[in-house]
Design a protein around this motif. Structure first.
Motif, short mmCIF file in Angstrom:
data_model
loop_
_atom_site.label_atom_id
_atom_site.label_comp_id
_atom_site.label_asym_id
_atom_site.label_seq_id
_atom_site.Cartn_x
_atom_site.Cartn_y
_atom_site.Cartn_z
N LEU A 476 0.83 -1.20 0.00
CA LEU A 476 0.00 0.00 0.00
C LEU A 476 0.87 1.25 0.00
N ASP A 477 0.50 2.20 -0.82
CA ASP A 477 1.17 3.49 -0.85
C ASP A 477 0.42 4.43 0.10
N TYR A 478 0.46 4.06 1.40
CA TYR A 478 -0.28 4.79 2.43
C TYR A 478 0.71 5.40 3.42
N ARG A 479 0.36 6.54 3.93
CA ARG A 479 1.16 7.18 4.97
C ARG A 479 1.30 6.25 6.18
N GLN A 480 0.31 5.39 6.41
CA GLN A 480 0.26 4.56 7.61
C GLN A 480 0.80 3.15 7.40
N GLY A 481 1.58 2.91 6.36
CA GLY A 481 2.21 1.60 6.21
C GLY A 481 1.75 0.85 4.97
N THR A 482 2.45 -0.22 4.66
CA THR A 482 2.26 -0.92 3.38
C THR A 482 1.22 -2.03 3.42
N ASP A 483 0.78 -2.44 4.61
CA ASP A 483 -0.14 -3.57 4.68
C ASP A 483 -1.26 -3.31 5.67
N LEU A 484 -2.13 -4.30 5.82
CA LEU A 484 -3.28 -4.15 6.70
C LEU A 484 -2.85 -4.31 8.16
N CYS A 564 -4.10 25.55 10.40
CA CYS A 564 -3.41 24.28 10.63
C CYS A 564 -1.97 24.51 11.06
N THR A 565 -1.54 23.79 12.08
CA THR A 565 -0.16 23.90 12.59
C THR A 565 0.73 22.77 12.09
N GLN A 566 0.20 21.89 11.23
CA GLN A 566 0.95 20.76 10.67
C GLN A 566 1.51 19.85 11.78
N CYS A 567 0.71 19.63 12.80
CA CYS A 567 1.17 18.82 13.93
C CYS A 567 1.15 17.32 13.62
N LYS A 568 0.45 16.90 12.58
CA LYS A 568 0.35 15.52 12.11
C LYS A 568 -0.49 14.61 13.01
N ARG A 569 -1.14 15.16 14.01
CA ARG A 569 -1.93 14.30 14.89
C ARG A 569 -3.07 13.63 14.13
N CYS A 574 -5.68 8.77 12.68
CA CYS A 574 -6.77 8.22 11.86
C CYS A 574 -6.67 6.70 11.84
N PRO A 575 -7.68 5.99 12.32
CA PRO A 575 -7.59 4.52 12.36
C PRO A 575 -7.62 3.87 10.99
N PHE A 576 -7.98 4.62 9.94
CA PHE A 576 -8.26 4.01 8.65
C PHE A 576 -7.32 4.44 7.53
N GLY A 577 -6.24 5.14 7.88
CA GLY A 577 -5.28 5.54 6.86
C GLY A 577 -5.89 6.45 5.82
N ALA A 578 -6.86 7.27 6.23
CA ALA A 578 -7.58 8.12 5.27
C ALA A 578 -6.92 9.47 5.05
N ILE A 579 -5.84 9.75 5.77
CA ILE A 579 -5.22 11.07 5.66
C ILE A 579 -3.73 10.91 5.33
N ASN A 580 -3.34 11.42 4.23
CA ASN A 580 -1.93 11.52 3.86
C ASN A 580 -1.46 12.95 4.08
N GLU A 581 -0.32 13.31 3.55
CA GLU A 581 0.19 14.68 3.64
C GLU A 581 0.60 15.15 2.25
N ASP A 582 0.30 16.41 1.95
CA ASP A 582 0.69 16.94 0.64
C ASP A 582 2.14 17.40 0.68
N GLU A 583 2.59 18.03 -0.41
CA GLU A 583 3.98 18.43 -0.52
C GLU A 583 4.39 19.43 0.55
N GLU A 584 3.42 20.21 1.03
CA GLU A 584 3.71 21.22 2.06
C GLU A 584 3.49 20.69 3.48
N GLU A 591 -11.59 11.25 1.01
CA GLU A 591 -12.95 11.00 1.52
C GLU A 591 -13.44 9.59 1.27
N SER A 592 -12.91 8.89 0.25
CA SER A 592 -13.37 7.53 -0.01
C SER A 592 -12.80 6.54 0.99
N ARG A 593 -11.65 6.84 1.55
CA ARG A 593 -11.09 5.98 2.60
C ARG A 593 -11.73 6.28 3.95
#
Length: 774
Positions: A476-484, A564-569, A574-584, A591-593
């Protein structure tokens, strides 16, 4: 103006509401305090006539925001379904009159406080709807009916066939050169049926017998199905995107290395059916495995039986026909020894029964003994299959094996648990009933631990764990890791109580032994269930709607970038890996995740995350619009924030029980606000409530133990971590710590849920009301 808001309220007087409450006063409250321009009453608001009236008002008067005061928001959902407007509901039936006893028909001593409670709920619902907007789909979705199934075993093949039968194209990816997976060499399978019911009891009873496994037939069916594309010697090299628009790179393998001929497929949902790996019997030296070829695992015996092709099974060491065989159950299982499996694999007992019958079918005089501590025969065949082995004269001996001596012949040493004595058994072959180890990738939270390590030593430990981890399955190309994410024994995460097959990665479903130990019959059923869930995910994603437990919800999170303070919390919690981070490094919401739990909203320290129909303000304004009597009126106010998945339904069911005569009631001082998840609770709500003069606060979320019930997986646990700091807030305000209580509540806690709030009322009575009363 097109974006002009127009508010209206509707009050139901049916179900006893009009008899217990002053509906005219409720209407006045909605108009004066709630600032609603128009309020109507109806004797049965859920009737076709009343619903038509509301729809006509929406169409003809341009109503954009509705406040409905009637029953619980969990009731009459279909009747009060107005997706084109923002909607709030005041719970007057279950939340007020059913949980507030009427002292007598002539004079109700509770009428005043009951009316005050209802008036507050009107104010709260009016305040809530003012800060809502009607959710709309983002427009990014398109319907993609193609599914990806990862795993070529029985589970994966069944999932592919089920999907194709339902009209959904499938890409089936298998690492092996042919379909079949871990059960490829199965000679026969445990029967899927019970005994015939119309045959008299006795030795002639039509008891279930071992059956053809049907694996070759299933593989042949797949090869001729034009809706199924099979990728053999292949693996998923990258998965990106989201439900409805996953992009999957598939690479074929040659000589153990992935080649360059990678294809990319776009799919709507994914089923991981990567099955299991047999437990490594080399970890059982006490049973002489590896020291003699005559000690085999159950999986290896299947190969011997298949090679025998229905004839006598031969001893590996010398090719002689086997005259005696011992099956050692729980070999390396249900054991706390290092390297062993602490759990029961569930399928081993019936497998050993089946294999013992292989020998009896060829030679009735063969001595087949099953040594067991506990014998478990789940499934349709179950007890009947056990009885068929008894009739074949298989010996069942309750004993715990300790050693296999291999000096010439085989000698199994065990303790007879019936006679409570040590004894021995001579045999030609020993079969170890070893367990199932889930075939999974690395735990994504172990991957995150490397990134989040606070020092080099901690980072080195995390990296060492990853070095010994298995290769990735989904990449998986997810911020939260490659697998389930995984449960404590390495099985792929799923909510096996309420939502089997669901994982923490929306649109990706787990099926078969990768999810929990199971036999073939259970795996087949699991595959069908996971396929149906994947189809639901595809259809929901195509319309921009959420999946469980807020199925159909069109809302999704957004944030105010300038705050936004970019704290990454939010990205981390997020329990579902629905939030990544953009270039900034700003949060990038997908929203689909998203499951719409609001955990990100509760995590945000600067309160910039919100949903169209659920936000810091929709809840914050509710608690602020409750009338707080001063200390001289001696009417405390207790705020209860109840999870809408377990605690709030428990309160509703308590009300139903009370209405049916059960001695249940709720303190009149309580004001209950349902929250999507305890993980969505912002500490600002606690601070605001205390500053507003609430005397006590009760928070009720789902269980958060190993066998979790939290519908949003980690929401309740995350909330507990956050709320552990509430004591500091109370101390800074010079308030007693008892004023805030956090509880785990199950949906079945119909007596306990209201009592927890009543207990807070008793606590307030003891320690006194809040000094922050206005």
């Amino acid at each position: 103006m097109a974006d002009e808001k127009k508010f209206a309220g509707y009050i139901c007087t049916g179900c006893g509401i009009g008899e217990r409450l002053d509906a005219g006063q409720l209407e006045t409250t909605a108009k004066q305090d709630g600032k609603l321009a128009e309020v109507k009453q109806h004797q049965m608001l859920c009737s076709k006539e009343a619903v038509r009236m509301i729809r006509d008002d929406i169409a003809n008067q341009g109503i954009t925001h509705l406040m409905i005061a009637a029953c619980s928001r969990r009731a009459k959902v279909e009747a009060f379904n107005f997706p084109e407007v923002a909607l709030s509901r005041a719970n007057l039936r279950e939340g007020v009159i059913w949980l507030r006893p009427q002292t007598s028909e002539e004079h109700d001593d509770n009428q005043e406080t009951t009316q005050e409670m209802a008036d507050d709920y009107i104010r709260m619902a009016c305040a809530e709807v003012k800060y809502m907007t009607a959710p709309a789909a983002s427009g990014e979705q398109a319907l993609n009916k193609t599914l990806l199934v990862v795993g070529g075993g029985v589970t994966g093949m069944t999932a592919a066939v089920e999907a194709a039968t339902a009209g959904y194209p499938v890409h089936l990816v298998a690492e092996e050169a042919k379909l079949g997976g871990v059960w490829t060499d199965l000679y026969q399978r445990v029967p899927f049926r019970a005994a015939a019911k119309d045959v008299p009891h006795g030795r002639d009873l039509d008891l279930p017998q071992p059956e053809d496994p049907g694996i070759e037939a299933l593989a042949a069916e797949i090869e001729t199905n034009d809706k199924i594309s099979v990728h053999l010697n292949a693996k998923v090299t990258k998965t990106s995107g989201a439900p409805g628009r996953f992009s999957v790179d598939i690479g074929t393998e040659s000589g153990g290395a992935t080649t360059e001929n990678v294809g990319t497929e776009n799919v709507g949902a994914i089923i991981q059916a990567s099955d299991y790996k047999p437990f490594d019997a080399n970890r059982l030296p006490e049973f002489a495995y590896g020291k003699t070829p005559d000690v085999v695992t159950g999986f290896e015996l299947e190969k011997l039986a298949k090679e025998a092709a229905g004839g006598p099974i031969k001893r590996p060491s010398d090719g002689k026909e086997i005259q005696s065989v011992a099956f050692i159950q729980c070999a390396g299982q249900r054991s706390e020894k290092e390297g062993h499996l602490p759990y029961c694999s569930g399928f081993c007992c019936t497998e050993s029964i089946k294999q013992a019958m292989y020998f009896k079918a060829q030679n009735a005089d063969c001595d087949a003994t099953i040594l067991f501590d506990d014998l478990r025969t789940p499934g349709a065949a179950g007890e009947d299959f056990y009885r068929s082995a008894q009739q074949a004269m298989v010996t069942f001996s309750k004993g715990k094996a300790s050693e296999v001596a291999a000096n010439g012949g085989l000698k199994v040493k065990f303790k007879d648990l019936i006679l409570d004595e040590d004894t021995e058994l001579d045999c030609d072959l020993v079969v170890l009933a070893t367990g199932q180890v889930p075939n999974v990738g690395p735990d994504p939270y172990a991957q995150l631990a490397v990134e989040e390590a606070e020092d080099e030593e901690e980072k080195a430990k995390a990296q060492a764990i990853l070095e010994n981890a298995p290769p990735s399955i989904l990449n998986l190309d997810y911020r939260q890791g490659t697998d389930l994410p995984q449960l404590k024994h390495g099985f792929v995460d799923s909510h096996f109580i309420c939502f089997p097959y669901e994982t923490r990665r929306t649109g990706i479903y787990a099926a078969g032994p990768v999810r929990r130990p199971m036999d073939m019959k259970q795996a087949v059923e699991d595959a069908a269930g996971a396929t149906m869930k994947a189809i639901q995910a595809v259809e929901n994603a195509g319309q921009g709607r959420a999946v469980h437990p807020r199925v159909g919800d069109l809302s999704y999170p957004s944030f105010r970038k300038e705050g936004c303070t970019q704290c990454k919390r939010c990205t981390v919690e997020c329990p579902f890996g629905a939030i990544n981070e953009d270039e900034e490094k700003y949060p990038l919401f997908n929203e689909s995740r998203c499951r719409r739990c609001g955990t990100c909203m509760g995590a945000c320290p600067v309160r910039v995350i919100s949903f169209e129909n659920y936000s810091i303000d929709t809840v914050g304004q509710q608690l602020k619009n409750v009338e707080i009597p001063d200390e001289f009126e001696e009417k405390p106010r207790i705020l209860a924030l109840a999870c809408e998945n377990d605690a709030y339904p428990a309160l509703d069911m308590a009300a139903q029980a009370a209405n049916s005569g059960a001695e249940l009631e709720l303190t009149p001082w309580a004001r209950v606000i349902p929250v999507r998840c305890l993980g969505s609770v912002s500490l600002s709500w606690i601070t605001d409530a205390l500053n507003s003069g609430y005397d006590g606060i009760v928070l009720m979320g789902c269980r958060r133990d190993d066998d979790y019930q939290c519908h949003f997986v980690r929401g309740s646990a995350i909330a507990a971590e956050r709320l552990s700091k509430v004591g500091d807030t109370l101390q800074s305000l010079n308030l007693e710590p008892e004023r805030v209580a956090v509880y785990e509540v199950a949906i079945t806690d119909t007596k306990r849920a209201p009592q927890l709030i009543n207990d807070m009322a008793e606590t307030v009575e003891k320690i006194g009301m809040s000094p922050f009363k206005f």
